[in-house]
Scaffold this active site. Structure first.
Site, short mmCIF file in Angstrom:
data_model
loop_
_atom_site.label_atom_id
_atom_site.label_comp_id
_atom_site.label_asym_id
_atom_site.label_seq_id
_atom_site.Cartn_x
_atom_site.Cartn_y
_atom_site.Cartn_z
N ARG A 97 -0.70 -1.18 6.95
CA ARG A 97 -1.58 -2.07 6.19
C ARG A 97 -2.71 -1.27 5.54
O ARG A 97 -3.13 -1.54 4.41
CB ARG A 97 -2.11 -3.18 7.09
CG ARG A 97 -2.82 -4.28 6.31
CD ARG A 97 -3.15 -5.47 7.18
NE ARG A 97 -4.09 -5.11 8.24
CZ ARG A 97 -4.44 -5.92 9.24
NH1 ARG A 97 -3.91 -7.13 9.35
NH2 ARG A 97 -5.29 -5.52 10.15
N LYS B 132 -7.33 -5.13 3.30
CA LYS B 132 -8.56 -5.09 4.12
C LYS B 132 -9.58 -4.18 3.43
O LYS B 132 -9.79 -3.05 3.84
CB LYS B 132 -8.19 -4.60 5.53
CG LYS B 132 -8.97 -5.30 6.61
CD LYS B 132 -8.31 -5.17 7.95
CE LYS B 132 -9.28 -5.40 9.07
NZ LYS B 132 -10.00 -6.67 9.03
N GLU C 299 -7.66 -18.86 5.02
CA GLU C 299 -8.04 -18.27 6.30
C GLU C 299 -9.55 -18.32 6.44
O GLU C 299 -10.24 -18.94 5.62
CB GLU C 299 -7.48 -16.86 6.43
CG GLU C 299 -7.95 -15.90 5.35
CD GLU C 299 -7.44 -14.47 5.59
OE1 GLU C 299 -7.32 -14.04 6.74
OE2 GLU C 299 -7.19 -13.80 4.59
N1 PLP Z 1 -7.92 -12.11 8.25
C1 PLP Z 1 -9.00 -11.36 7.96
C2 PLP Z 1 -9.74 -11.67 6.71
C3 PLP Z 1 -9.38 -10.33 8.82
O1 PLP Z 1 -10.44 -9.58 8.56
C4 PLP Z 1 -8.63 -10.08 9.99
C5 PLP Z 1 -8.97 -8.99 10.87
O2 PLP Z 1 -8.41 -7.97 10.87
C6 PLP Z 1 -7.53 -10.90 10.25
C7 PLP Z 1 -7.20 -11.90 9.36
C8 PLP Z 1 -6.70 -10.68 11.46
O3 PLP Z 1 -5.85 -9.58 11.31
P1 PLP Z 1 -5.34 -8.77 12.55
O4 PLP Z 1 -4.65 -9.74 13.44
O5 PLP Z 1 -4.40 -7.78 11.97
O6 PLP Z 1 -6.53 -8.18 13.18
C1 COI Z 2 -10.55 -7.54 13.20
O1 COI Z 2 -10.18 -8.57 13.76
O2 COI Z 2 -10.20 -6.42 13.59
C2 COI Z 2 -11.38 -7.57 12.04
O3 COI Z 2 -11.43 -6.60 11.34
C3 COI Z 2 -12.18 -8.74 11.74
C4 COI Z 2 -13.58 -8.34 11.46
C5 COI Z 2 -14.16 -9.39 10.60
C6 COI Z 2 -14.34 -8.10 12.72
#
Ligand code: PLP
Ligand code: COI
Length: 341
Positions: free
Chosen positions: A82, A184, A220
């Site tokens: 990612r 991200k 989201e």
């Molecule tokens: N959506 C957003 C906008 C995020 O910043 C995050 C954090 O990483 C997630 C979703 C959740 O993603 P993950 O489960 O890969 O941490």
């Molecule tokens: C995460 O869940 O790792 C994120 O990057 C979310 C962040 C807004 C703390």
């Protein structure tokens, strides 16, 4: 190895400096080998690309101590991939995916004393990131970049642990169609700050963003994907090209189907459906699953049947199963857990 003297059970989600971080530099078209350093400061030009035009992307993943005392990280290959996709979208040279995993492993190993013990409820949060570091004044990509990984021990993202949250439908948009919502990038978070401060001031824990084009579909929050459960027990997660593809959400869907035998739908979710769901949760690395008890749509309250005291039963089962996989209590699917030797 002796653990640091930290009150693990009462950690919150804030930055605490640890001993080592990893730094690699990109110059003249190539990444150097990179190394661990104890220096937590970044020194750069006043005109660095990241400072002027927000050319930065990041990742988030966690290290855990398992029941039998090993230190593990969860699906770092998906973070590496990612991050590569995020970097490409912002014209940042990709830090190679295998080197990304190596760097994360080095940082965890070097900071092993900060990995919270099994049973503490805490974890070591890892933050890989990459940014343009040389001077840029015309709008164009930087020529030089840094890739870094630091670690910080954390507890729950939301104060109160797993107490259900009250969220609001937000009048601001998070991501445009064909924009950067699916990666991200720091810029996605910068532009969400006004909306989250405003939400907090008005007594809400988080914002529910809708799709920017029609404002009829659920996207989201600023830092997590949604997961809903219907009254007949189907797990539903919103699908959109402008949502970040959460690794937690993808893992939970697998857990729901293959460990718990639940029906799963990954599809567009309309705002109009919200009143029909039995449970709602926010899922992400930081959020794990944080239950939502109430969604407020401009004064109209949608109260989830799971209530304001506890996580709903399906979210609870998903949460527990994921945690048990991450902590080595039940067998993980092939490749999900990487042991730090
Ligand atoms: N959506 C957003 C906008 C995020 O910043 C995050 C954090 O990483 C997630 C979703 C959740 O993603 P993950 O489960 O890969 O941490
Ligand atoms: C995460 O869940 O790792 C994120 O990057 C979310 C962040 C807004 C703390």
């Amino acid at each position: 190895m002796e653990k640091k003297n930290i009150d693990w059970a009462n950690l919150d989600f804030s930055y605490k400096k640890t001993d080592y971080r990893f730094v690699a530099n990109y110059k003249d078209g190539a990444w150097d080998e990179g190394e661990l350093t104890t220096d937590a400061m970044v020194v750069m030009s006043e005109c660095a690309g990241v400072l002027q035009y927000a050319q930065t992307v990041f990742e988030g993943l966690k290290a855990y101590t398992t029941e039998d005392g090993k230190i593990v990280i969860f699906r770092p290959d998906l973070n590496a991939k990612r991050m590569a996709e995020s970097a490409e979208r912002l014209q940042i040279p990709v830090y190679p995916e295998d080197k990304f995993i190596e760097a994360v492993e080095k940082v965890v190993k070097a900071n092993a004393a900060y990995v919270p013990p099994y049973g503490s409820g805490a974890s070591l949060y890892l933050r890989p990131y990459s940014f343009g570091i040389d001077p840029v004044i015309g709008v164009k990509p930087a020529n030089e970049y840094q890739f870094r990984v630091f670690a910080t021990p954390v507890g729950p993202y939301f104060k109160g642990g797993i107490k259900p949250l009250t969220i609001r439908i937000c009048d601001f948009d998070r991501a445009a169609p064909r924009g950067t919502g699916h990666i991200k990038a720091g810029l996605n978070y910068a532009m969400s700050l006004y909306a989250i401060v405003d939400a907090h001031e008005k007594g809400f824990d988080e914002n529910m963003y809708l799709d920017a084009a029609t404002r009829t579909k659920v996207e989201e929050t600023g830092g997590a994907n949604f997961l809903f459960v219907t009254k007949d027990g189907t797990v539903v997660t919103p699908k959109s090209d402008s949502i970040l593809p959460s690794i937690t959400r993808r893992s939970l869907i697998y857990v729901a189907e293959h460990y718990l035998g639940l029906k799963v739908e990954h599809r567009e979710v309309y705002k109009e459906e919200l009143k029909d769901f039995a449970e709602c949760g926010l899922c992400g690395t930081a959020a794990v699953i944080s239950p939502v008890g109430k969604i407020v749509d401009h004064g109209e309250e949608i109260c989830l049947p799971s209530g304001m005291n506890d996580m709903g039963p399906v979210c609870k089962k998903l949460y527990q199963t994921l945690l048990d996989i991450q902590h080595g209590k039940i067998e993980a699917p092939e490749g999900w857990i990487r042991v730090i030797e």
